[in-house]
Design a protein around this motif. Sequence first.
Motif, PDB file in Angstrom:
ATOM      1  N   LEU A   7      -5.892   0.060  -1.122  1.00  0.00           N
ATOM      2  CA  LEU A   7      -5.723   0.885  -2.263  1.00  0.00           C
ATOM      3  C   LEU A   7      -7.050   1.348  -2.820  1.00  0.00           C
ATOM      4  CD1 LEU A   7      -2.458  -0.691  -3.716  1.00  0.00           C
ATOM      5  CD2 LEU A   7      -2.733   1.624  -2.516  1.00  0.00           C
ATOM      6  N   LYS A  56       1.123   3.925  -3.099  1.00  0.00           N
ATOM      7  CA  LYS A  56       0.556   5.548  -2.788  1.00  0.00           C
ATOM      8  C   LYS A  56       1.414   6.321  -2.755  1.00  0.00           C
ATOM      9  CE  LYS A  56      -2.645   6.534   0.416  1.00  0.00           C
ATOM     10  NZ  LYS A  56      -3.015   6.728   1.372  1.00  0.00           N
ATOM     11  N   LYS A  57       3.006   6.022  -2.800  1.00  0.00           N
ATOM     12  CA  LYS A  57       4.091   6.904  -3.090  1.00  0.00           C
ATOM     13  C   LYS A  57       4.110   7.171  -4.372  1.00  0.00           C
ATOM     14  CE  LYS A  57       8.724   7.486  -1.396  1.00  0.00           C
ATOM     15  NZ  LYS A  57      10.049   6.863  -0.997  1.00  0.00           N
ATOM     16  N   SER A 112      -8.421   4.165  -0.245  1.00  0.00           N
ATOM     17  CA  SER A 112      -7.920   5.275  -0.246  1.00  0.00           C
ATOM     18  C   SER A 112      -7.670   6.021  -1.521  1.00  0.00           C
ATOM     19  CB  SER A 112      -6.470   4.951   0.746  1.00  0.00           C
ATOM     20  OG  SER A 112      -5.586   5.147  -0.110  1.00  0.00           O
ATOM     21  N   LEU A 113      -7.150   5.528  -2.588  1.00  0.00           N
ATOM     22  CA  LEU A 113      -7.138   6.201  -3.727  1.00  0.00           C
ATOM     23  C   LEU A 113      -8.327   6.790  -4.405  1.00  0.00           C
ATOM     24  CD1 LEU A 113      -4.268   4.081  -5.428  1.00  0.00           C
ATOM     25  CD2 LEU A 113      -3.751   6.319  -4.146  1.00  0.00           C
ATOM     26  N   GLU A 172      -8.792   9.964  -3.091  1.00  0.00           N
ATOM     27  CA  GLU A 172      -7.901  11.112  -3.355  1.00  0.00           C
ATOM     28  C   GLU A 172      -8.324  11.467  -4.776  1.00  0.00           C
ATOM     29  OE1 GLU A 172      -3.710  10.346  -3.354  1.00  0.00           O
ATOM     30  OE2 GLU A 172      -3.915   9.248  -1.367  1.00  0.00           O
ATOM     31  N   VAL A 211       0.772  -0.986  -0.021  1.00  0.00           N
ATOM     32  CA  VAL A 211      -0.013  -0.142  -0.014  1.00  0.00           C
ATOM     33  C   VAL A 211       0.846   1.362  -0.055  1.00  0.00           C
ATOM     34  CG1 VAL A 211      -1.652   1.258   1.523  1.00  0.00           C
ATOM     35  CG2 VAL A 211      -2.098  -1.160   1.053  1.00  0.00           C
ATOM     36  N   SER A 212       1.811   1.328   0.861  1.00  0.00           N
ATOM     37  CA  SER A 212       2.546   2.428   0.939  1.00  0.00           C
ATOM     38  C   SER A 212       3.526   2.748  -0.296  1.00  0.00           C
ATOM     39  CB  SER A 212       3.578   2.710   2.162  1.00  0.00           C
ATOM     40  OG  SER A 212       4.666   1.695   2.390  1.00  0.00           O
TER      41      SER A 212
END
Length: 236
Positions: free
Chosen positions: A216, A191-192, A219-220, A223, A187-188
């Motif tokens: 993902l 996201k990065k 959370s995406l 965004e 995930v991290s």
Amino acid sequence: MNRRRWFAWRKAAVWFWGFLALLITMDFCSNYARLQRRVRQAGAEAAETREAPGAIALTFDDGPSEVCTPKLLDGLKERGVHASFFLVGQNIDGKEDLVLRMQQEGHLIGNHSQTHMQLTAETVEAACRQIEYTNRKIAAVTGNEPVYVRPPYGSWSEELECMVPMTVVLWNLDPLDWKSQNKDAVVSYVKKHVENGSIILLHDIYESSVEAALELVDSLSEEGYEFVTVEELLIE
Ligand SMILES: [Zn+2]
């Protein structure tokens, strides 16, 4: 110097230094305000040039898996998201219902060879047999032969391009989910590095990858990213 004159001098000196200190403070404040304005302006310009979140694609290789794929399909359905699945032909046996479900639920189904063979290491004929076998298997379930192929290890050659009239789909974001098998790391990493047009490589044969994919999506999406199939991404 008498005492009175000395006091007068001292008073004048206090006023002088006080006034000087005031001037220095005022100059500092105005410079600071100017600097702050410049920082704010630079930030606004940077925000303007940064692209708004757009379309990205989740892709899953090496499945279907009896355990992980149904969980992934449930989660994607719940979230109204379509993904792309590149299937290994020999993994389809006994899991035809999952392949059918992929099609019925709007996902893209692609070819990932018959036995996960490195296609360029074989003769062109053997490589083509691998791809044709999986195309036939998928077509037997869904009624449609896949148009998209993802060669195992991304290993493809110009020679194969002539023999196999399919569109090759690689990836541009690889969180190495198979290596870490760690949801948080996947995930991290994604996201990065995610940006518009990202084709994210995952494998629906690991629980950690399925959990990462669903996290993902949540959370995406928040965004502003939109999840599409690789076909929708390539056509855009
Ligand atoms: Zn693979």
